[in-house]
Design an enzyme around this catalytic site. Sequence first.
Site, mmCIF file in Angstrom:
data_model
loop_
_atom_site.group_PDB
_atom_site.id
_atom_site.type_symbol
_atom_site.label_atom_id
_atom_site.label_comp_id
_atom_site.label_asym_id
_atom_site.label_seq_id
_atom_site.Cartn_x
_atom_site.Cartn_y
_atom_site.Cartn_z
ATOM 1 N N ASP A 1 77.758 -6.161 -7.274
ATOM 2 C CA ASP A 1 78.451 -7.204 -6.754
ATOM 3 C C ASP A 1 77.307 -8.135 -6.741
ATOM 4 O O ASP A 1 76.406 -8.196 -5.981
ATOM 5 C CB ASP A 1 78.997 -7.050 -5.660
ATOM 6 C CG ASP A 1 79.798 -8.269 -5.237
ATOM 7 O OD1 ASP A 1 79.669 -9.244 -5.340
ATOM 8 O OD2 ASP A 1 80.727 -7.818 -4.317
ATOM 9 N N VAL A 2 77.336 -9.488 -7.372
ATOM 10 C CA VAL A 2 76.256 -10.648 -7.508
ATOM 11 C C VAL A 2 76.535 -11.316 -5.925
ATOM 12 O O VAL A 2 75.641 -12.174 -5.910
ATOM 13 C CB VAL A 2 76.488 -11.697 -8.415
ATOM 14 C CG1 VAL A 2 76.397 -11.099 -9.702
ATOM 15 C CG2 VAL A 2 77.980 -12.358 -8.354
ATOM 16 N N ASN B 1 77.257 -13.921 -16.666
ATOM 17 C CA ASN B 1 78.513 -14.409 -17.226
ATOM 18 C C ASN B 1 79.802 -14.554 -16.009
ATOM 19 O O ASN B 1 80.798 -14.951 -16.344
ATOM 20 C CB ASN B 1 79.079 -13.330 -18.122
ATOM 21 C CG ASN B 1 80.506 -13.507 -18.617
ATOM 22 O OD1 ASN B 1 80.894 -14.364 -19.245
ATOM 23 N ND2 ASN B 1 81.387 -12.637 -18.385
ATOM 24 N N TYR C 1 85.251 -24.590 -8.437
ATOM 25 C CA TYR C 1 84.784 -24.311 -9.642
ATOM 26 C C TYR C 1 83.930 -25.154 -10.305
ATOM 27 O O TYR C 1 82.714 -24.682 -10.777
ATOM 28 C CB TYR C 1 86.056 -23.990 -10.432
ATOM 29 C CG TYR C 1 85.741 -23.527 -11.714
ATOM 30 C CD1 TYR C 1 85.434 -21.762 -12.042
ATOM 31 C CD2 TYR C 1 85.722 -24.019 -13.095
ATOM 32 C CE1 TYR C 1 85.040 -21.358 -13.196
ATOM 33 C CE2 TYR C 1 85.537 -23.512 -14.207
ATOM 34 C CZ TYR C 1 85.050 -22.152 -14.399
ATOM 35 O OH TYR C 1 84.931 -21.481 -15.591
ATOM 36 N N LYS D 1 79.993 -24.856 -11.282
ATOM 37 C CA LYS D 1 79.365 -24.863 -12.326
ATOM 38 C C LYS D 1 78.395 -25.990 -12.570
ATOM 39 O O LYS D 1 77.292 -25.913 -13.287
ATOM 40 C CB LYS D 1 80.323 -25.037 -13.485
ATOM 41 C CG LYS D 1 81.586 -23.647 -13.614
ATOM 42 C CD LYS D 1 80.478 -22.401 -13.934
ATOM 43 C CE LYS D 1 81.725 -21.204 -14.252
ATOM 44 N NZ LYS D 1 81.010 -20.098 -14.456
HETATM 45 N N1 LIG Z 1 88.069 -18.336 -20.125
HETATM 46 C C1 LIG Z 1 87.665 -19.550 -20.037
HETATM 47 O O1 LIG Z 1 88.544 -20.411 -20.538
HETATM 48 C C2 LIG Z 1 86.422 -20.061 -19.504
HETATM 49 C C3 LIG Z 1 86.121 -21.620 -19.889
HETATM 50 C C4 LIG Z 1 84.838 -22.191 -19.258
HETATM 51 C C5 LIG Z 1 84.114 -21.133 -18.694
HETATM 52 N N2 LIG Z 1 84.268 -19.862 -18.557
HETATM 53 C C6 LIG Z 1 83.303 -18.749 -17.966
HETATM 54 O O2 LIG Z 1 83.061 -17.754 -18.610
HETATM 55 C C7 LIG Z 1 82.844 -16.732 -17.950
HETATM 56 C C8 LIG Z 1 83.573 -15.278 -18.194
HETATM 57 O O3 LIG Z 1 85.124 -15.843 -18.284
HETATM 58 P P1 LIG Z 1 86.132 -14.861 -18.744
HETATM 59 O O4 LIG Z 1 87.209 -15.778 -18.930
HETATM 60 O O5 LIG Z 1 85.632 -14.016 -19.881
HETATM 61 O O6 LIG Z 1 86.357 -14.035 -17.375
HETATM 62 P P2 LIG Z 1 86.641 -12.576 -16.984
HETATM 63 O O7 LIG Z 1 87.223 -12.488 -15.585
HETATM 64 O O8 LIG Z 1 87.168 -11.717 -17.825
HETATM 65 O O9 LIG Z 1 85.071 -12.111 -16.879
HETATM 66 C C9 LIG Z 1 84.207 -12.059 -15.760
HETATM 67 C C10 LIG Z 1 83.677 -10.656 -15.306
HETATM 68 O O10 LIG Z 1 82.893 -10.977 -13.818
HETATM 69 C C11 LIG Z 1 83.228 -10.007 -12.983
HETATM 70 N N3 LIG Z 1 82.922 -9.994 -11.612
HETATM 71 C C12 LIG Z 1 83.894 -11.311 -10.921
HETATM 72 N N4 LIG Z 1 83.282 -11.348 -9.504
HETATM 73 C C13 LIG Z 1 82.158 -10.508 -9.644
HETATM 74 C C14 LIG Z 1 81.008 -10.392 -8.657
HETATM 75 N N5 LIG Z 1 81.236 -10.629 -7.390
HETATM 76 N N6 LIG Z 1 80.038 -9.491 -9.178
HETATM 77 C C15 LIG Z 1 79.998 -8.932 -10.293
HETATM 78 N N7 LIG Z 1 80.925 -9.070 -11.304
HETATM 79 C C16 LIG Z 1 81.859 -9.860 -11.036
HETATM 80 C C17 LIG Z 1 84.642 -9.498 -13.322
HETATM 81 O O11 LIG Z 1 85.069 -8.309 -12.754
HETATM 82 C C18 LIG Z 1 84.906 -9.740 -14.857
HETATM 83 O O12 LIG Z 1 84.647 -8.749 -15.428
HETATM 84 C C19 LIG Z 1 83.004 -17.317 -16.285
HETATM 85 O O13 LIG Z 1 81.721 -17.365 -15.849
HETATM 86 C C20 LIG Z 1 83.921 -18.339 -16.555
HETATM 87 O O14 LIG Z 1 83.655 -19.259 -15.468
HETATM 88 C C21 LIG Z 1 85.575 -19.320 -19.108
#
Ligand SMILES: NC(=O)c1ccc[n+]([C@@H]2O[C@H](COP(=O)([O-])OP(=O)(O)OC[C@H]3O[C@@H](n4cnc5c(N)ncnc54)[C@H](O)[C@@H]3O)[C@@H](O)[C@H]2O)c1
Length: 264
Positions: free
Chosen positions: A68-69, A95, A160, A164
């Site tokens: 967990d981060v 990520n 959020y 970021k």
């Molecule tokens: N999907 C979009 O449209 C989008 C747009 C801009 C930015 N992002 C960024 O891309 C990244 C990934 O997005 P995604 O859509 O693939 O999301 P996702 O939820 O599928 O992936 C994020 C992962 O982080 C893990 N996680 C959450 N909290 C955690 C913690 N405390 N410790 C360790 N792991 C943890 C989750 O279990 C998950 O597997 C994120 O940083 C998100 O902000 C996504």
Amino acid sequence: MRLEDKVAIIVGAGQTPGETLGNGRATSLLFAREGAKLLLVDKDKTSAEETASLVQSEGGTAEAVQADVQSMDDCERFAARCKERFGRIDILHNNVGIGAGDAPVHKVNEETWLRILDVNLTGAYRSCHADLPIMREQGYGCITNISSVAAICATRTAAYRASKAGMNAMSQDIAMSNAKYGIRVNVIMPGLMDTPMAIEGYAKARGVSREEVREGRNKLVPLQKQMGTAWDVAYAALYLSSDEAKFVTGALLPVDGGQSAKVG
Ligand SMILES: NC(=O)c1ccc[n+]([C@@H]2O[C@H](COP(=O)([O-])OP(=O)(O)OC[C@H]3O[C@@H](n4cnc5c(N)ncnc54)[C@H](O)[C@@H]3O)[C@@H](O)[C@H]2O)c1
């Protein structure tokens, strides 16, 4: 084999369940296809293991680690595990990102604000803080932090957006304070991506269909009115993590179909 002989930690390598690929899982698959050995970290152990199985089923090398981060001990544990298992850490890909419950400042409650800041921004700090000593000792390293165009565009998600924007500033600070150690630090700012967190997560929160969410998001993208996919983020990360980007550090790269260039 653009990452041949490289060792990468991907933090947030699992994904929200859904019908498409998440950014961390796509990046894991692509890095392994390009030759990297992977330590796949996620709070959700089962999801990290699913990613590891997918990588292994294609012949790649991956170990899943639950962490967990929000815990510095956990971040130090996965950094040490990577060094123990693979002997080094060439690439750190942060990520992790959450946004549930977010709203404009006058609406978002303090607990949600603090949780989002702690996971997205302080979590990336903890991950970098734990891994940097190993990279500095090696005299080599590459960190890519997954931010968002929300850092530079107006949204209705205050925590959020602030997390970021903080990540962008922190990444440039790490880039400058570690440049002399051969460590590069860059940011990817994804725009509207068709990932389960964005589609299934939003549809569930608002009680609307996935298709409705998709349609609404597609309309906002200048480039052919079509969201990106997790592969678009993964390919940008591949470039930044490879030696092709050996002169690139402190960069904030939008991967957003032009969304952040659209003014008016
Ligand atoms: N999907 C979009 O449209 C989008 C747009 C801009 C930015 N992002 C960024 O891309 C990244 C990934 O997005 P995604 O859509 O693939 O999301 P996702 O939820 O599928 O992936 C994020 C992962 O982080 C893990 N996680 C959450 N909290 C955690 C913690 N405390 N410790 C360790 N792991 C943890 C989750 O279990 C998950 O597997 C994120 O940083 C998100 O902000 C996504």
